[in-house]
Design an enzyme around this catalytic site. Structure first.
Site, PDB file in Angstrom:
ATOM      1  CG  LEU A  32      -2.080  -0.907   1.318  1.00  0.00           C
ATOM      2  CD1 LEU A  32      -2.707  -0.875   2.705  1.00  0.00           C
ATOM      3  CD2 LEU A  32      -3.113  -0.552   0.260  1.00  0.00           C
ATOM      4  CG  ASP A  33       0.037   4.870  -2.261  1.00  0.00           C
ATOM      5  OD1 ASP A  33      -0.487   5.333  -1.237  1.00  0.00           O
ATOM      6  OD2 ASP A  33      -0.489   4.971  -3.385  1.00  0.00           O
ATOM      7  NE  ARG A  34       5.287   9.286   3.989  1.00  0.00           N
ATOM      8  CZ  ARG A  34       5.787  10.495   4.047  1.00  0.00           C
ATOM      9  NH1 ARG A  34       6.110  11.136   2.948  1.00  0.00           N
ATOM     10  NH2 ARG A  34       5.993  11.064   5.201  1.00  0.00           N
TER      11      ARG A  34
END
Length: 194
Positions: free
Chosen positions: A52-54
């Site tokens: 999951l991206d930041r």
């Protein structure tokens, strides 16, 4: 938690908060998922199942089982469900484009299903199901579409993964728990059906 209890499960569920990166370490000293989890998750080599991206939050699984990791990260094996807020309005024309696939950086980005949940002012609330996870897949997908009123790209402003296959996110942000044997069997069966 007693150390021996962690070996009763081969999958750990974590509710990743926004602003945390999915990495074992970070050269810029940003907070990682391993900073939020018990030290044994890092020291015993538990690996994230996907990313999951930041700026995204929600359900992230971890495992030490290499075969299970490979099964669950193989494209088109297991569906992932996201709750999303967009800046802009999604139209019937957009839905048709999404059904056909959207070209982006030499790839075709697809979705399995989109459910419109409503609108609030200039924002659209939806649920999206995909069965692959290319880099920033959903953000790139919606950014390639234009808001009909303003002509600006649609923008994902909130992205939360709420399910992986039959496993539903059921813990608060920053919390973790081990999956039961029944949950793991259910997830494995869903993945092996494809």
């Amino acid at each position: 938690m007693v150390k021996t209890e962690k070996h009763r499960s081969s999958l750990l569920m974590f509710h990743k908060p926004r602003g945390v990166i999915v990495s074992r370490s970070d050269e810029r000293n940003r907070r990682t998922v391993y900073d939020c989890l018990p030290h044994w998750v890092y020291s015993d080599g538990w690996q994230p199942v996907g990313r999951l991206d930041r700026d995204s939050r929600g359900l992230l699984l971890f495992t030490q089982d290499g075969q299970l990791l490979e099964l669950l990260t193989r494209p088109h094996t297991i569906s992932k469900t996201y709750d999303i807020w967009l800046r802009g309005r999604l139209t019937a024309e957009h839905l048709a484009q999404l059904s056909a696939g959207i070209p982006s950086r030499g790839e075709i980005l697809t979705v399995q299903k989109i459910i419109l949940l409503g609108t609030a002012g200039p924002k659209t609330h939806l649920q999206v199901i995909i069965d692959e996870g290319k880099n920033r897949h959903l953000r790139r997908l919606f950014c390639s579409l234009k808001d009909p009123q303003h002509g600006t790209p649609l923008k994902v402003i909130e992205l939360k993964r709420i399910a992986i296959g039959p496993i539903q996110l059921d813990i608060p942000s920053g919390a973790w728990r081990l999956l039961s044997t029944g949950e793991i069997d259910e997830l494995r069966m869903a993945a092996e059906k494809t």
